[in-house]
Write an enzyme that holds these catalytic residues in place. Structure first.
Site, PDB file in Angstrom:
ATOM      1  CG  LEU A  57      35.691  35.332  40.641  1.00 18.32           C
ATOM      2  CD1 LEU A  57      35.939  35.120  42.213  1.00 18.32           C
ATOM      3  CD2 LEU A  57      34.407  36.119  40.397  1.00 18.32           C
ATOM      4  CG  ASP A  58      37.202  41.284  36.957  1.00 11.75           C
ATOM      5  OD1 ASP A  58      37.525  41.622  38.007  1.00 11.75           O
ATOM      6  OD2 ASP A  58      36.036  41.625  36.568  1.00 11.75           O
ATOM      7  CG  MET A  59      43.902  41.637  39.255  1.00 13.53           C
ATOM      8  SD  MET A  59      45.129  42.382  38.502  1.00 13.53           S
ATOM      9  CE  MET A  59      44.662  44.015  37.930  1.00 13.53           C
TER      10      MET A  59
END
Length: 260
Positions: free
Chosen positions: A109-111
């Site tokens: 999952l991206d930041m």
């Protein structure tokens, strides 16, 4: 003619199976000189090892893999999923509760995204759960700015190409308007880099919140940000169709080190 095939398994496979890192990341660790076999640093993944070989990662012995395990983790916003971040940002592995074994994430999952992230101590299980052929749908609650007209998401249900990359068809459920924003539930079979955000940008929308709520049969439910919950062995076996307990060697107890 004698069988000249090297005995054992590739070193990267063994490291992944032990939960050190994925095969690809294990190869990077080898090239960086962080792996020793029988007391000697190795720099090439083109090596087969056997159970009798002593393997070390950053000076610590790698024990035989334990039984495959899986955890549900509610990833908060602001953490990166990489084991180490080149920019020095905090990672999910910096914030995991003490007492977990070394684990790797299933997908990413991206930041700026939050929600369900699966963690496992087993590289083979990680690969199985990430394969599109597994057929598991990932579902997200997505908030976009604006009010979409009827049929606005039809291209996504057919599949689109963004910057030369093909995105497979998504399922789109339009939920509700909240002020200047609109909530959607989106399902997809693959998790390409920033896929939902890029797809929405392609249609002219901006995503300002993205929450993964499920990964196949595993649900986020009431898990709070930062919390971890282990999937019961019986549930994991049922979902993966294991007919019997995987054969693994016992593992010695070790400290809370859990990432690369």
């Amino acid at each position: 003619m004698a069988d000249e095939t090297p005995k054992g398994d590739r070193i990267a496979k063994v490291l992944a199976r032990a939960g050190v890192a994925s095969r690809r990341d294990s190869e990077k660790l080898i090239e960086a000189g962080r792996i020793k076999v029988n007391g000697k640093k190795i720099f090439s993944p083109a090596l087969n090892v056997q159970a009798s070989d002593k393997i070390e990662f950053d000076g610590e012995p790698i024990e035989p893999p334990e039984e495959p395990r899986l955890w549900l983790y509610h990833k908060p916003i602001g953490l990166v999923t990489s084991a180490r971040d080149e920019k020095g940002r905090e990672t999910v592995f910096d914030k995991l509760p003490e007492g977990l074994p070394r684990v790797v994430s299933v997908g990413r999952l991206d930041m700026n995204s939050e929600g369900l992230l699966l963690l496992t101590n087993d590289g083979g299980l990680k690969r199985t759960l990430e394969l599109p052929s597994t057929g598991w749908t990932r579902r997200y609650r997505v908030r976009i700015k604006g009010y979409p007209r009827e049929g606005a998401f039809e291209p996504l249900t057919q599949g689109i190409t963004v910057d030369g990359e093909r995105f497979q068809p998504m399922t789109i459920q339009m939920d509700r308007q909240t002020g200047a924003n609109f909530w959607l539930t989106i399902g997809l079979k693959e998790d390409k880099n920033r896929e939902i955000r890029r797809a929405m940008e392609f249609l002219g929308f901006t995503v300002n919140r993205l929450i993964r709520i499920s990964y196949g049969p595993f649900q986020l439910r009431e898990l709070k940000p930062g919390e971890v919950e282990e999937v019961k062995r019986r549930v994991l076996a049922d979902q993966l169709g294991w007919s019997s307990k995987p054969k693994v060697l016992p593992r010695k107890s070790r400290g809370p080190s859990r990432n690369t």
